[in-house]
Write a protein that holds these residues in place. Structure first.
Motif, PDB file in Angstrom:
ATOM      1  N   ASN A 143       0.823  -1.204   0.000  1.00  0.00           N
ATOM      2  CA  ASN A 143       0.000   0.000   0.000  1.00  0.00           C
ATOM      3  C   ASN A 143       0.852   1.247   0.000  1.00  0.00           C
ATOM      4  OD1 ASN A 143      -2.370  -1.432  -0.050  1.00  0.00           O
ATOM      5  ND2 ASN A 143      -2.670  -1.342   2.152  1.00  0.00           N
ATOM      6  N   LYS A 144       1.966   1.230   0.738  1.00  0.00           N
ATOM      7  CA  LYS A 144       2.846   2.394   0.770  1.00  0.00           C
ATOM      8  C   LYS A 144       3.502   2.598  -0.588  1.00  0.00           C
ATOM      9  CE  LYS A 144       6.369   4.789   3.360  1.00  0.00           C
ATOM     10  NZ  LYS A 144       7.248   4.778   4.517  1.00  0.00           N
ATOM     11  N   LEU A 145       3.942   1.538  -1.221  1.00  0.00           N
ATOM     12  CA  LEU A 145       4.539   1.654  -2.561  1.00  0.00           C
ATOM     13  C   LEU A 145       3.526   2.191  -3.562  1.00  0.00           C
ATOM     14  CD1 LEU A 145       6.687  -1.596  -2.775  1.00  0.00           C
ATOM     15  CD2 LEU A 145       7.477   0.752  -2.430  1.00  0.00           C
ATOM     16  N   THR A 146       2.293   1.738  -3.449  1.00  0.00           N
ATOM     17  CA  THR A 146       1.229   2.238  -4.317  1.00  0.00           C
ATOM     18  C   THR A 146       1.003   3.722  -4.067  1.00  0.00           C
ATOM     19  OG1 THR A 146       0.175   0.072  -4.366  1.00  0.00           O
ATOM     20  CG2 THR A 146      -1.190   1.951  -4.979  1.00  0.00           C
ATOM     21  N   ALA A 147       0.982   4.115  -2.798  1.00  0.00           N
ATOM     22  CA  ALA A 147       0.783   5.521  -2.456  1.00  0.00           C
ATOM     23  C   ALA A 147       1.937   6.383  -2.958  1.00  0.00           C
ATOM     24  CB  ALA A 147       0.613   5.683  -0.950  1.00  0.00           C
ATOM     25  N   ILE A 148       3.154   5.875  -2.865  1.00  0.00           N
ATOM     26  CA  ILE A 148       4.318   6.618  -3.375  1.00  0.00           C
ATOM     27  C   ILE A 148       4.211   6.784  -4.884  1.00  0.00           C
ATOM     28  CG2 ILE A 148       6.817   6.504  -3.741  1.00  0.00           C
ATOM     29  CD1 ILE A 148       6.952   5.109  -0.949  1.00  0.00           C
ATOM     30  N   ALA A 149       3.859   5.716  -5.581  1.00  0.00           N
ATOM     31  CA  ALA A 149       3.697   5.795  -7.035  1.00  0.00           C
ATOM     32  C   ALA A 149       2.584   6.769  -7.406  1.00  0.00           C
ATOM     33  CB  ALA A 149       3.418   4.405  -7.609  1.00  0.00           C
ATOM     34  N   ARG A 171       2.866  10.284  -9.518  1.00  0.00           N
ATOM     35  CA  ARG A 171       2.012  10.556 -10.676  1.00  0.00           C
ATOM     36  C   ARG A 171       1.305  11.893 -10.520  1.00  0.00           C
ATOM     37  NH1 ARG A 171       0.612   7.785 -15.461  1.00  0.00           N
ATOM     38  NH2 ARG A 171       2.333   6.573 -14.630  1.00  0.00           N
ATOM     39  N   VAL A 172       0.813  12.191  -9.314  1.00  0.00           N
ATOM     40  CA  VAL A 172       0.160  13.478  -9.049  1.00  0.00           C
ATOM     41  C   VAL A 172       1.152  14.612  -9.275  1.00  0.00           C
ATOM     42  CG1 VAL A 172      -0.842  14.940  -7.241  1.00  0.00           C
ATOM     43  CG2 VAL A 172      -1.590  12.573  -7.479  1.00  0.00           C
ATOM     44  N   ALA A 173       2.366  14.457  -8.752  1.00  0.00           N
ATOM     45  CA  ALA A 173       3.386  15.493  -8.912  1.00  0.00           C
ATOM     46  C   ALA A 173       3.715  15.708 -10.386  1.00  0.00           C
ATOM     47  CB  ALA A 173       4.639  15.116  -8.129  1.00  0.00           C
ATOM     48  N   GLU A 174       3.789  14.627 -11.133  1.00  0.00           N
ATOM     49  CA  GLU A 174       4.101  14.714 -12.566  1.00  0.00           C
ATOM     50  C   GLU A 174       2.940  15.304 -13.354  1.00  0.00           C
ATOM     51  OE1 GLU A 174       4.555  11.475 -16.056  1.00  0.00           O
ATOM     52  OE2 GLU A 174       5.900  11.194 -14.351  1.00  0.00           O
TER      53      GLU A 174
END
Length: 76
Positions: free
Chosen positions: A3-9, A13-16
């Motif tokens: 879940n943390k890896l998904t949240a980081i990804a 994506r939001v930042a990009e």
């Protein structure tokens, strides 16, 4: 951990993409789910990663550092 890896990804994506709605479309998710993931990540880290208004979204200083660090980790 997944879940943390998904949240980081999702954060990257939001930042990009520059917005929650654009990131949600690109990820095939609802905007509310994207927002929840970012909020949970911020809570876990104890920092605000994004300044949000109804019209704009901007990375905080900590968000910029986190983005750079996490991008390096994922690229390694």
């Amino acid at each position: 951990m997944n879940n943390k890896l998904t949240a980081i990804a999702t954060f990257l994506r939001v930042a990009e993409a520059g917005s929650f709605s654009a990131a949600a479309r690109q990820l095939g998710m609802k905007q509310s789910a994207v927002s929840q993931q970012i909020a949970a990540l911020e809570q876990e880290l104890g920092v605000v990663l994004l300044h949000r208004t109804t019209r704009a979204m901007m990375l905080t200083e900590q968000g910029g550092h986190y983005r750079r660090d996490m991008q390096r980790v994922l690229n390694a």
